[in-house]
Design a protein around this motif. Structure first.
Motif, PDB file in Angstrom:
ATOM      1  N   LEU A   1       7.432  -0.543   5.477  1.00  0.00           N
ATOM      2  CA  LEU A   1       7.593  -0.006   4.294  1.00  0.00           C
ATOM      3  C   LEU A   1       6.577  -1.084   3.162  1.00  0.00           C
ATOM      4  CD1 LEU A   1       8.887   2.196   2.105  1.00  0.00           C
ATOM      5  CD2 LEU A   1      10.416   0.555   1.541  1.00  0.00           C
ATOM      6  N   SER A   2       6.826  -2.349   3.438  1.00  0.00           N
ATOM      7  CA  SER A   2       6.096  -3.250   2.533  1.00  0.00           C
ATOM      8  C   SER A   2       4.615  -3.289   2.836  1.00  0.00           C
ATOM      9  CB  SER A   2       6.432  -4.910   2.878  1.00  0.00           C
ATOM     10  OG  SER A   2       7.859  -5.095   2.426  1.00  0.00           O
ATOM     11  N   TYR A   3       4.549  -2.812   4.110  1.00  0.00           N
ATOM     12  CA  TYR A   3       2.896  -2.951   4.540  1.00  0.00           C
ATOM     13  C   TYR A   3       2.154  -1.569   3.831  1.00  0.00           C
ATOM     14  CZ  TYR A   3      -1.144  -1.722   7.483  1.00  0.00           C
ATOM     15  OH  TYR A   3      -2.437  -1.322   8.002  1.00  0.00           O
ATOM     16  N   GLY A   4       3.060  -0.667   3.797  1.00  0.00           N
ATOM     17  CA  GLY A   4       2.206   0.677   3.044  1.00  0.00           C
ATOM     18  C   GLY A   4       2.193   0.381   1.685  1.00  0.00           C
ATOM     19  N   VAL A   5       2.894  -0.446   0.804  1.00  0.00           N
ATOM     20  CA  VAL A   5       2.513  -0.844  -0.256  1.00  0.00           C
ATOM     21  C   VAL A   5       1.457  -1.635  -0.365  1.00  0.00           C
ATOM     22  CG1 VAL A   5       3.530  -2.424  -2.442  1.00  0.00           C
ATOM     23  CG2 VAL A   5       5.025  -0.415  -1.166  1.00  0.00           C
ATOM     24  N   LEU A   6       1.238  -2.647   0.519  1.00  0.00           N
ATOM     25  CA  LEU A   6      -0.036  -3.561   0.595  1.00  0.00           C
ATOM     26  C   LEU A   6      -1.089  -2.613   0.671  1.00  0.00           C
ATOM     27  CD1 LEU A   6       0.788  -6.684   2.655  1.00  0.00           C
ATOM     28  CD2 LEU A   6       0.829  -6.586   0.064  1.00  0.00           C
ATOM     29  N   ARG A   7      -1.126  -1.655   1.508  1.00  0.00           N
ATOM     30  CA  ARG A   7      -2.295  -0.741   1.813  1.00  0.00           C
ATOM     31  C   ARG A   7      -2.592   0.122   0.685  1.00  0.00           C
ATOM     32  NH1 ARG A   7      -2.487   3.568   6.754  1.00  0.00           N
ATOM     33  NH2 ARG A   7      -1.049   4.710   5.239  1.00  0.00           N
ATOM     34  N   GLU A   8      -1.425   0.435  -0.137  1.00  0.00           N
ATOM     35  CA  GLU A   8      -1.741   1.363  -1.262  1.00  0.00           C
ATOM     36  C   GLU A   8      -2.551   0.579  -2.372  1.00  0.00           C
ATOM     37  OE1 GLU A   8      -1.780   5.284  -3.175  1.00  0.00           O
ATOM     38  OE2 GLU A   8      -1.379   4.424  -1.152  1.00  0.00           O
TER      39      GLU A   8
ATOM     40  N   GLY B   1      -8.483   2.644 -13.917  1.00  0.00           N
ATOM     41  CA  GLY B   1      -8.940   2.699 -12.599  1.00  0.00           C
ATOM     42  C   GLY B   1      -8.710   3.905 -11.896  1.00  0.00           C
ATOM     43  N   ARG B   2      -8.553   3.940 -10.735  1.00  0.00           N
ATOM     44  CA  ARG B   2      -8.199   4.980  -9.943  1.00  0.00           C
ATOM     45  C   ARG B   2      -7.491   4.487  -8.588  1.00  0.00           C
ATOM     46  NH1 ARG B   2     -13.443   3.369  -8.434  1.00  0.00           N
ATOM     47  NH2 ARG B   2     -13.783   3.394  -6.043  1.00  0.00           N
ATOM     48  N   ILE B   3      -6.953   5.634  -8.118  1.00  0.00           N
ATOM     49  CA  ILE B   3      -6.365   5.256  -6.686  1.00  0.00           C
ATOM     50  C   ILE B   3      -6.973   6.215  -5.606  1.00  0.00           C
ATOM     51  CG2 ILE B   3      -4.061   5.185  -5.407  1.00  0.00           C
ATOM     52  CD1 ILE B   3      -2.587   5.124  -7.976  1.00  0.00           C
ATOM     53  N   ASP B   4      -7.846   5.655  -4.509  1.00  0.00           N
ATOM     54  CA  ASP B   4      -8.334   6.506  -3.730  1.00  0.00           C
ATOM     55  C   ASP B   4      -7.299   6.996  -2.953  1.00  0.00           C
ATOM     56  OD1 ASP B   4     -10.796   5.394  -4.523  1.00  0.00           O
ATOM     57  OD2 ASP B   4     -11.117   3.657  -3.012  1.00  0.00           O
ATOM     58  N   ALA B   5      -7.879   8.204  -2.452  1.00  0.00           N
ATOM     59  CA  ALA B   5      -6.884   9.244  -1.648  1.00  0.00           C
ATOM     60  C   ALA B   5      -6.881   8.704  -0.226  1.00  0.00           C
ATOM     61  CB  ALA B   5      -7.479  10.695  -1.635  1.00  0.00           C
ATOM     62  N   PRO B   6      -5.693   8.555   0.191  1.00  0.00           N
ATOM     63  CA  PRO B   6      -5.568   8.354   1.777  1.00  0.00           C
ATOM     64  C   PRO B   6      -6.213   9.238   2.597  1.00  0.00           C
ATOM     65  CG  PRO B   6      -3.445   9.232   0.998  1.00  0.00           C
ATOM     66  CD  PRO B   6      -4.442   9.119  -0.435  1.00  0.00           C
ATOM     67  N   THR B   7      -6.570   8.623   3.880  1.00  0.00           N
ATOM     68  CA  THR B   7      -7.174   9.554   4.717  1.00  0.00           C
ATOM     69  C   THR B   7      -6.298  10.259   5.585  1.00  0.00           C
ATOM     70  OG1 THR B   7      -7.529   7.771   6.172  1.00  0.00           O
ATOM     71  CG2 THR B   7      -9.357   8.174   4.819  1.00  0.00           C
TER      72      THR B   7
END
Length: 707
Positions: free
Chosen positions: A74-81, A497-503
């Motif tokens: 879950l923490s990794y997912g936050v870093l990636r976001e 800014g913006r949040i790039d969409a996940p692939t």
């Protein structure tokens, strides 16, 4: 903490009784110096080749909770976001700006990621793996082929922990220092030989790994400021040891030892040594205040009589890593040292509140990643209360979950006490949010994530779900003040800014969908209750008898494991008496066998082929047919006995997994043993000879997966 840890506690406690304590000694600090060592103020802000990527103007603090692989993922997912959050920074105005066209060279030069702005990560237990790996390796963590993925997120770490303690005899003498075995494992798989000195030259974020002081119950952090109180040198401590201490759940990994040199001289002149420093002043405060508690903690660590500190899992003091944030955001209490001819002050510790007061920070963002469970419970439907493990799990999880919900409000109130116009136009701003499964819009998803295990061996489907929802939960997380909207609103309005969409397509994460994806979980300690019959394999034996047994397996999927069998072998013995062949009686061997086996997994079936050897304790009861036959020959008062004997048993066992915990078992084995059977009578010994008790044994039963 984790079900895996709780379920193995009893076994680990028994094993530990045979071990001897062994740990690497903590080096003494050569000289107290706030300008040396791993300290926030001494870290470079930017990564090599990427100057200007981190500014004090935007100060981002992350807190990663405990909870095994689920917390790490879950923490990794936050870093990636956070890496996907892009905005444009203008150095002249020290503020985000709009920039178009986005693909122009000018805009590309101004673009940065919000991940670059992360300044501090405070972590506990499972979250410490992600925090420490990112602090040490940076963007490497996002490479799917990187060891963080192959050796942690998608790897059965608990299998390796079990193997270290069970399969390697050279480790048995160290079982009273099990965190050191874990640290060596984490070093081999993730952190190498890197010590905290390697982080000294790394850019922000500043890493705070939290453990718990077993004697006082207070939080212990792996920072040089904490080690200063002990006159100890953090630079030589392996990062893997810090992670192991942060996740040293009581029972499984007992405590990690850190040496204190407070009784020796290192020139310490920090908090608690001056008549008017913050510790001395705080000790005069109301004992109910947090400042007073922090001061008493400093005083306890300076006690020269405490030569060795014993650290446990950080979740016992703070399961979400938020107490360090409360100190850093709500207080300006810091070590101060005068240096050089100019007598300029050198600051230790970290304080976002100090940076705000100095005009260096305009925006503070606090993100608490809370991976706590919320398992479905039916305790209130029956009079009997929950079991011991459930009580321990709830006792550690519920208070910390409640503390998490209060923390952000307390941070806001502490900062606002110093900055009354906080969040007003033109004034410094504080934004806080919690990434929590409670914020999932779907009830089915909340149930699915709430019931995920907190062990260190999750299915790849579950890990993918945690990573994906870590990102989506951050995007939609409400800010501490409801009027401020969500994190996405913060990115759009505050950062421009913006949040790039996940692939890719996000996975469907519900219990019903999980059944389509989940494989049979790896298990490493199983117990089976079986019953079977023995088919005679020699002329000495006649009909078989039903025989119960217990089988314990310590296995490795697709690898060698250990087997222990306890049970009764029972069969009829025949011999010629008076010219005819009769049933002499029943031979019983109560046997204990141990051996090795190789286990393969195919779908829901686990197959173990192996061989065991052991000792059988014999007994023999004379049959009524033998009594009559010997009686006709004038021999009376018969009594039977059998010698003890060694046994060898090649075997094959099949486990069909009915669920994650239960399996149906079928086994086939060939038992080789040669006890001596004796029949005595009033007039002598009419029968005394070895029996070839070779039998084929076929059994069936039920198996339970301990973990």
């Amino acid at each position: 903490m984790t079900n895996f840890l709780l379920q193995w506690t009893a076994a680990a406690c028994v094993i530990s009784a045979a071990g001897c304590a062994s740990y690497p000694r903590t080096a003494k600090l050569p000289r107290y110096d706030l300008a040396a060592g791993y300290r926030f103020e001494q870290l470079p802000r930017d990564r090599a080749g990427a100057p200007g990527r981190n500014s004090d103007d935007i100060f981002v603090v992350l807190a990663f909770s405990g909870g095994g692989t689920r917390a790490g993922a879950l923490s990794y997912g936050v870093l990636r976001e956070l890496q996907r959050v892009k905005f444009y920074w203008d150095e002249a105005s020290r503020a985000p700006v709009e920039c178009a066209p986005a693909d122009s060279e000018q805009c590309r030069a101004k673009e940065r990621s919000l991940l670059d702005e992360v300044d501090v990560i405070s972590s506990v237990s499972g979250g410490s793996f992600t925090a420490a790996y990112y602090a040490l390796n940076g963007a490497r963590i996002f490479d799917p082929a990187d060891p963080f993925h192959t050796n942690f997120l998608y790897h059965p770490v608990q299998r390796d922990l079990f193997a270290e303690a069970v399969y390697y005899p050279q480790n048995w003498r160290h079982l009273r220092s099990r965190p050191e075995l874990a640290a060596k494992l984490y070093a081999r798989h993730l952190f190498g030989d890197a010590t905290f000195d390697a982080l000294r030259t790394r850019p922000r974020p500043y890493l705070i790994l939290n453990a718990t002081d077993m004697a006082t119950g207070s939080r212990f952090e792996f920072t040089q400021e904490q080690m200063d109180l002990l006159c100890a040198d953090l630079s030589t401590v392996p990062i893997a040891r810090g992670v192991a201490a942060s996740s040293a759940f009581p029972g499984l990994l007992n405590s990690m030892t850190i040496d204190s040199h407070a009784a020796e001289e290192c020139g310490y002149s920090g908090p608690g040594t001056q008549p008017n420093d913050w510790v001395s002043l705080a000790l005069k405060d109301d004992p109910r205040t947090e400042r007073y508690q922090a001061a008493t903690s400093v005083k306890a660590y300076r006690d020269p009589a405490r030569r060795h500190l014993h650290l446990l899992d950080g979740g016992l003091a703070d399961n979400i890593g938020a107490r360090a944030i409360l100190r850093g955001l709500g207080s300006t209490d810091r070590p101060v040292q005068r240096a050089g001819a100019s007598n300029n002050p050198v600051l230790g510790g970290w304080s976002a509140l100090s940076l705000i007061n100095q005009g260096r920070t305009k925006t503070v963002l606090v993100i608490v990643v809370n991976a706590r469970t919320n398992r479905t419970k039916d305790w209130d439907k029956r009079a009997a209360g929950p079991g011991t493990f459930s009580v321990v799990d709830v006792a550690s999880g519920v208070p910390m979950g409640n503390f998490s919900r209060e923390t952000l409000g307390r941070v806001r109130d502490l900062v606002k006490a110093s900055i009354p116009n906080l969040n007003e136009p033109g004034a410094p701003a504080l934004f806080g949010l919690e990434v929590s499964f409670d914020n999932l819009p779907s009830e089915d998803e909340r149930v699915f994530f709430g019931n995920l295990g907190t062990n260190f061996d999750l299915d790849s489907y579950e890990v993918d779900c945690l990573i994906d929802r870590g990102g989506s939960l951050l995007r939609t997380a409400p800010l501490i003040e409801s009027s401020m909207g969500s994190f996405a609103d913060f990115v759009r309005t505050r950062l421009l800014g913006r949040i790039d969409a996940p692939t890719g397509t996000p996975p469907a994460c519900t219990a019903s969908k999980a059944k389509e994806h989940l494989h049979v979980r790896n298990h490493y300690l199983d117990i089976g209750f079986t019953g079977g019959i023995a088919i005679p394999g020699s002329d000495d034996l006649a009909s078989s008898r039903f025989a119960p047994g217990i089988a314990v397996r310590a296995t490795r999927p697709h690898g060698l494991g250990v087997m222990i069998d306890v049970g009764r072998q029972s069969f009829s013995v025949e011999n010629d008496v008076g010219g005819r062949r009769i049933d002499l009686g029943t031979l019983r061997l109560w046997s204990v066998l141990g051996g090795v086996g190789y286990t393969t997994v195919t779908g829901r079936t686990e197959t173990t082929f192996g061989v065991s050897a052991g000792y059988g304790f014999g007994g023999f009861s004379v049959s009524s047919e033998a009594g009559e036959a010997y009686g006709r020959a004038g021999i009376f008062g018969l009594d039977g006995d059998a010698s003890n004997a060694w046994l060898v048993k090649p075997q094959a066992t099949f486990w069909y997994n009915l669920s994650d915990r239960w399996a149906a078992t079928v086994s086939g084995s060939y038992i080789l043993t040669r006890p001596t059977v004796r029949i005595t009578a009033e007039s002598g010994v009419p029968y005394d000879q070895p029996v070839n008790a070779a039998v084929f044994r076929v059994g069936a039963g039920i198996g339970f997966k301990v973990f």
